[in-house]
Design a protein around this motif. Structure first.
Motif, PDB file in Angstrom:
ATOM      1  N   CYS A  76     -10.273  -4.689  -1.729  1.00 22.25           N
ATOM      2  CA  CYS A  76     -11.400  -3.372  -1.626  1.00 22.25           C
ATOM      3  C   CYS A  76     -11.104  -2.154  -0.040  1.00 22.25           C
ATOM      4  N   VAL A  77     -10.457  -2.900   0.431  1.00 18.66           N
ATOM      5  CA  VAL A  77     -10.017  -1.789   1.449  1.00 18.66           C
ATOM      6  C   VAL A  77      -8.724  -0.563   0.648  1.00 18.66           C
ATOM      7  N   ASP A  78      -8.311  -1.291  -0.053  1.00 11.57           N
ATOM      8  CA  ASP A  78      -7.615   0.083  -1.315  1.00 11.57           C
ATOM      9  C   ASP A  78      -8.389   0.997  -2.016  1.00 11.57           C
ATOM     10  N   ILE A  79      -9.376   0.592  -2.409  1.00  9.51           N
ATOM     11  CA  ILE A  79     -10.454   1.173  -3.149  1.00  9.51           C
ATOM     12  C   ILE A  79     -11.393   2.652  -2.310  1.00  9.51           C
ATOM     13  N   LEU A  80     -12.072   1.352  -0.857  1.00 11.90           N
ATOM     14  CA  LEU A  80     -12.908   2.514   0.164  1.00 11.90           C
ATOM     15  C   LEU A  80     -12.023   3.704   0.497  1.00 11.90           C
ATOM     16  N   ASP A  81     -10.381   3.522   0.668  1.00 14.90           N
ATOM     17  CA  ASP A  81      -9.364   4.270   0.733  1.00 14.90           C
ATOM     18  C   ASP A  81      -9.279   5.574  -0.202  1.00 14.90           C
ATOM     19  N   GLN A  82      -9.692   5.078  -1.607  1.00 15.23           N
ATOM     20  CA  GLN A  82      -9.685   5.842  -2.933  1.00 15.23           C
ATOM     21  C   GLN A  82     -10.795   6.764  -2.930  1.00 15.23           C
TER      22      GLN A  82
ATOM     23  N   MET B  38      -0.375   7.319  -1.767  1.00 14.88           N
ATOM     24  CA  MET B  38      -1.729   6.798  -1.157  1.00 14.88           C
ATOM     25  C   MET B  38      -0.066   6.143  -0.509  1.00 14.88           C
ATOM     26  N   ILE B  39      -1.474   5.189   1.430  1.00 19.61           N
ATOM     27  CA  ILE B  39      -0.255   4.507   1.571  1.00 19.61           C
ATOM     28  C   ILE B  39      -0.720   3.507   1.910  1.00 19.61           C
ATOM     29  N   ALA B  40      -0.707   2.252   1.696  1.00 17.67           N
ATOM     30  CA  ALA B  40      -2.008   0.513   2.155  1.00 17.67           C
ATOM     31  C   ALA B  40      -1.663   0.708   3.435  1.00 17.67           C
ATOM     32  N   ARG B  41      -3.305   1.088   3.612  1.00 17.20           N
ATOM     33  CA  ARG B  41      -3.534   0.318   5.535  1.00 17.20           C
ATOM     34  C   ARG B  41      -3.194  -0.275   5.840  1.00 17.20           C
ATOM     35  N   GLY B  42      -2.611  -1.096   6.966  1.00 15.47           N
ATOM     36  CA  GLY B  42      -2.941  -2.274   7.521  1.00 15.47           C
ATOM     37  C   GLY B  42      -3.866  -2.191   7.906  1.00 15.47           C
ATOM     38  N   PHE B  43      -4.868  -4.135   7.531  1.00 16.68           N
ATOM     39  CA  PHE B  43      -6.035  -4.791   8.108  1.00 16.68           C
ATOM     40  C   PHE B  43      -6.242  -5.976   8.504  1.00 16.68           C
ATOM     41  N   HIS B  44      -7.190  -6.422   9.141  1.00 15.79           N
ATOM     42  CA  HIS B  44      -7.589  -7.731   9.083  1.00 15.79           C
ATOM     43  C   HIS B  44      -8.814  -7.723   9.183  1.00 15.79           C
ATOM     44  N   ILE B  45      -9.387  -8.916   9.165  1.00 18.66           N
ATOM     45  CA  ILE B  45     -10.547  -9.324   9.061  1.00 18.66           C
ATOM     46  C   ILE B  45     -11.210  -9.788  10.008  1.00 18.66           C
ATOM     47  N   GLU B  46     -12.399  -9.307  10.966  1.00 14.69           N
ATOM     48  CA  GLU B  46     -12.860 -10.071  11.883  1.00 14.69           C
ATOM     49  C   GLU B  46     -14.089 -10.881  11.486  1.00 14.69           C
ATOM     50  N   ARG B  47     -14.275 -12.081  12.033  1.00 14.70           N
ATOM     51  CA  ARG B  47     -15.560 -13.044  11.347  1.00 14.70           C
ATOM     52  C   ARG B  47     -16.693 -12.697  13.174  1.00 14.70           C
ATOM     53  N   GLY B  48     -15.768 -13.123  14.236  1.00 15.57           N
ATOM     54  CA  GLY B  48     -16.760 -12.604  15.685  1.00 15.57           C
ATOM     55  C   GLY B  48     -17.728 -13.849  15.584  1.00 15.57           C
ATOM     56  N   GLY B  49     -18.215 -14.510  16.332  1.00 12.79           N
ATOM     57  CA  GLY B  49     -19.241 -15.676  17.078  1.00 12.79           C
ATOM     58  C   GLY B  49     -18.422 -17.022  17.555  1.00 12.79           C
ATOM     59  N   ARG B  50     -17.095 -16.433  18.405  1.00 15.16           N
ATOM     60  CA  ARG B  50     -16.661 -18.020  18.974  1.00 15.16           C
ATOM     61  C   ARG B  50     -16.874 -18.423  20.372  1.00 15.16           C
TER      62      ARG B  50
ATOM     63  N   GLY C 293     -21.541 -11.601   9.317  1.00 16.15           N
ATOM     64  CA  GLY C 293     -20.943 -10.624   8.433  1.00 16.15           C
ATOM     65  C   GLY C 293     -18.571 -10.445   8.301  1.00 16.15           C
ATOM     66  N   GLN C 294     -18.224  -9.842   7.300  1.00 19.25           N
ATOM     67  CA  GLN C 294     -16.687  -9.664   7.711  1.00 19.25           C
ATOM     68  C   GLN C 294     -16.582  -7.977   8.507  1.00 19.25           C
ATOM     69  N   ARG C 295     -16.328  -7.862   9.535  1.00 18.51           N
ATOM     70  CA  ARG C 295     -15.336  -6.293   9.777  1.00 18.51           C
ATOM     71  C   ARG C 295     -13.978  -6.081   9.495  1.00 18.51           C
ATOM     72  N   VAL C 296     -14.232  -5.147   9.000  1.00 26.00           N
ATOM     73  CA  VAL C 296     -12.492  -4.631   8.642  1.00 26.00           C
ATOM     74  C   VAL C 296     -12.218  -3.937   9.446  1.00 26.00           C
ATOM     75  N   VAL C 297     -10.688  -4.549  10.278  1.00 29.61           N
ATOM     76  CA  VAL C 297     -10.453  -3.925  11.287  1.00 29.61           C
ATOM     77  C   VAL C 297      -9.201  -3.043  11.089  1.00 29.61           C
ATOM     78  N   TYR C 298      -8.530  -1.839  10.902  1.00 27.34           N
ATOM     79  CA  TYR C 298      -7.489  -1.030  10.628  1.00 27.34           C
ATOM     80  C   TYR C 298      -6.152  -1.238  12.055  1.00 27.34           C
ATOM     81  N   ASP C 299      -5.493  -1.682  11.209  1.00 29.11           N
ATOM     82  CA  ASP C 299      -4.270  -1.836  12.339  1.00 29.11           C
ATOM     83  C   ASP C 299      -3.385  -0.665  12.803  1.00 29.11           C
ATOM     84  N   ASN C 300      -2.914  -0.715  13.770  1.00 27.97           N
ATOM     85  CA  ASN C 300      -1.945   0.666  14.034  1.00 27.97           C
ATOM     86  C   ASN C 300      -3.116   1.818  14.209  1.00 27.97           C
TER      87      ASN C 300
END
Lengths: 242, 350
Positions: A119-125, B1-13, B327-334
């Motif tokens: 999904c992240v890749d498609i968002l980028d695209q 296209m360079i793949a981005r680093g990311f992780h998913i955050e859920r919160g709620g702690r 919800g799930q949040r996308v957090v991009y690294d770097n």
């Protein structure tokens, strides 16, 4: 190799109005096909019958060698038929990323090892990376149209049905969107695209079909179809003897 | 296209920590609270479970049922039948009643799911009436006039009166926590993603591969499971059952809808807040007789006009706080100090 999509004798009427009159059409894998026709010609209904939202009165839809005429929309999606709606229908309260996750989690034939990565890749695209956490209901029209495309891609389709994705956009936005559609087509996805913005359509498709009153009146390479006298009369409003 | 680093955050702690603290304090209540308070709290817990389950159906899944009393009554009658005729220990009969409710919900859903919207609501009510009439035919359980739980069954809960009160209190607390935990888990799973998608656009969900009918089926079954357990527990608290009490649309659906609506439909915290407000009103106003019901009506109307998203809904929108964000949040690294876009959907706030 048999065509990816085979439509045979597809008919549908709403009361006295015939919106599909025994339409037959084959779409080979990887083709980009455009559909034009005046309002009410039956274009969107044709899509709805291919995607499974509307049941035809007669005829059949064969996709990838299997008869899918009786299958519900979710099963067709999993087989590889993705549809973008004419009026974008995002899941308004979900984030842009979550919109894609729905299709990635449920819309695929095979489970992805890492749907979030896809999904992240498609968002980028699709130029939506910075909007990943935005509530989909808060997007602008162009962003919503991009989201329709991105969400459709997240199900890894073999066939993408685009219903007037260029409508309502400014010239610059339209150019950007056509570039995106072309980049999707370049990955091998077959595209059937209904569009009134003819120059946008012609820059992306290799074949054009003209629909009128539920029937195909012209089918061929775009230049010939546009030059066809009946198409000119019915669609462009130019008298045949002019 | 360079793949981005990311992780998913859920919160709620923070929410989970608060909830845990509250659960521990409540679990210790027998050490400091009076017998009457424990009895009242046990009722509140049962209603929190009922309202949370109704919210799962109506608020999250679009299944507006006014017939959940079918499962409350079924659970109650299962408790009586299992303990009186099969010798099942009362506390064990509670989960068993849940299983019976879930099993019976399958044919019921097959019938009811042919109906949509308002027709589904009416159909669910009719179904509950059918259940009530059937219960009044069971002569071994007193027919139309009902039955009391025999002393030997009551004694089987625990030997002393105080131990019984504690056991029922803890069972009620456990049920409320189990139901809320189950709902949070469900809504944060991929099924929850599907449910939330269906909530916003059923046709689009279906076009994107979601089997809408199946998801609703599962949710209805889960709600029947929990509601039947709540029913068994409620009639273990009451020790007496009759068809009219067990299948009361007033007690088990109207009050439950009231709680959910004033607390906040479609939010996990809503029914909890609503149940507490309801009991607070009842404690302060019940001396007024029938005027009390009028006051409840006024409160409901005021809440709908002034806070249409419920008390918790209004609070959450002001403060952005939620105990269990879905919800799930996308957090991009770097990324160079760039925050990952603005707040997202329901339950998506930072």
């Amino acid at each position: 190799m048999p065509p990816l999509l085979q439509i045979g004798g597809l008919s549908k009427r709403f009361g006295a109005v015939v919106v599909a009159d025994a339409i037959s059409l084959d779409v080979p894998a990887g083709q980009a096909l455009g559909i034009i026709g005046p309002n009410g010609a039956g274009k969107t209904t044709l899509f709805a019958m291919i995607a499974g939202a509307v049941a035809p009165d007669a005829g059949r839809v064969v996709f990838d060698g299997a008869d899918i005429t009786a299958l519900p929309p979710e099963r067709r999606c999993r087989l590889g038929v993705a549809r973008s709606f004419q009026i974008p229908r995002p899941f308004g309260g979900l984030s842009v990323f979550e919109n894609l996750m729905v299709a990635a989690e449920f819309g695929r034939a095979e489970k992805s090892a890492n749907p979030a990565r896809d999904c992240v890749d498609i968002l980028d695209q699709c130029g939506l990376a910075d909007l990943a956490n935005r509530r989909a209901g808060a997007l602008t029209l162009l962003q919503r149209k991009r989201l329709e495309l991105a969400r459709a891609l997240a199900s890894k389709p073999k066939l993408l049905l685009l219903d007037e994705v260029a409508g309502g956009l400014t010239e610059d936005e339209c150019v950007a969107l056509v570039a995106l559609v072309k980049s999707i087509h370049a990955t091998g996805v077959a595209i059937v695209w209904i569009e009134h913005i003819v120059h946008a359509l012609l820059s992306a498709v290799e074949r054009l079909v003209a629909l009128h009153a539920g029937s195909i009146i012209a089918d061929g390479i775009p230049r010939d179809v546009i030059a066809d006298a009946r198409v000119a009369e019915i669609y462009m409003g130019i008298p045949a003897d002019a | 296209m360079i793949a981005r680093g990311f992780h998913i955050e859920r919160g709620g702690r923070a929410g989970a920590a608060w909830a845990l603290a509250a659960a521990v304090a409540l679990a210790a209540a027998p050490a400091y609270a009076s017998s009457a308070t424990l009895g009242l709290l046990a009722q509140v817990f049962a209603y929190i479970a009922l309202a949370s389950l109704w919210n799962l159906l109506a608020g999250f899944s679009g299944l507006v049922s006014v017939g959940q009393q079918a499962y409350v009554g079924l659970g109650g009658y299962c408790l009586f039948a299992l303990t009186m005729f099969a010798g099942v220990p009362p506390l064990l009969a509670i989960p068993l009643a849940g299983v019976v409710g879930a099993a019976l919900s399958i044919p019921v859903a097959a019938l009811l799911f042919r109906l949509r919207g308002a027709y589904f609501a009416i159909g669910s009510w009719v179904m509950a009436e059918v259940f009530r009439l059937l219960a009044s035919q069971i002569s071994a359980l007193g027919g139309g006039s009902g039955a009391s739980l025999p002393i030997r069954v009551v004694a089987a809960v625990a030997a002393s009166r105080q131990a019984r009160e504690f056991a029922i209190y803890w069972a009620s607390l456990a049920l409320a926590l189990l139901v809320i935990g189950l709902i949070v888990w469900l809504l944060r799973s991929r099924w929850g993603l599907a449910l939330r998608a269906i909530h916003f656009d059923e046709a689009a969900a279906s076009a994107n591969g979601v089997d809408v009918r199946r998801v609703k089926f599962v949710v209805y079954g889960l709600a029947a499971f929990g509601t039947s357990m709540a029913g068994a527990l409620i009639f273990l608290q009451k020790l007496r059952i009759s068809p009219d009490a067990a299948f009361s649309v007033n007690d088990w659906t109207a009050y439950v809808i009231f709680m959910t609506v004033i607390g906040g439909v479609g939010r996990i915290e809503g029914p909890v807040v609503g149940a507490i407000v309801f009991f607070a009103l009842r404690l302060t106003l019940s001396d007024l007789g029938s005027l009390y019901l009028l006051m409840l009506g006024v409160v409901a109307i005021a809440a709908m006009l002034k806070a249409p998203k419920g008390l918790w809904g209004a609070f959450a929108e002001k403060t952005g706080f939620e105990f269990a964000p879905l919800g799930q949040r996308v957090v991009y690294d770097n990324q160079t100090g760039k925050p990952a876009a603005a707040a997202g959907g329901q339950g998506d706030k930072p």
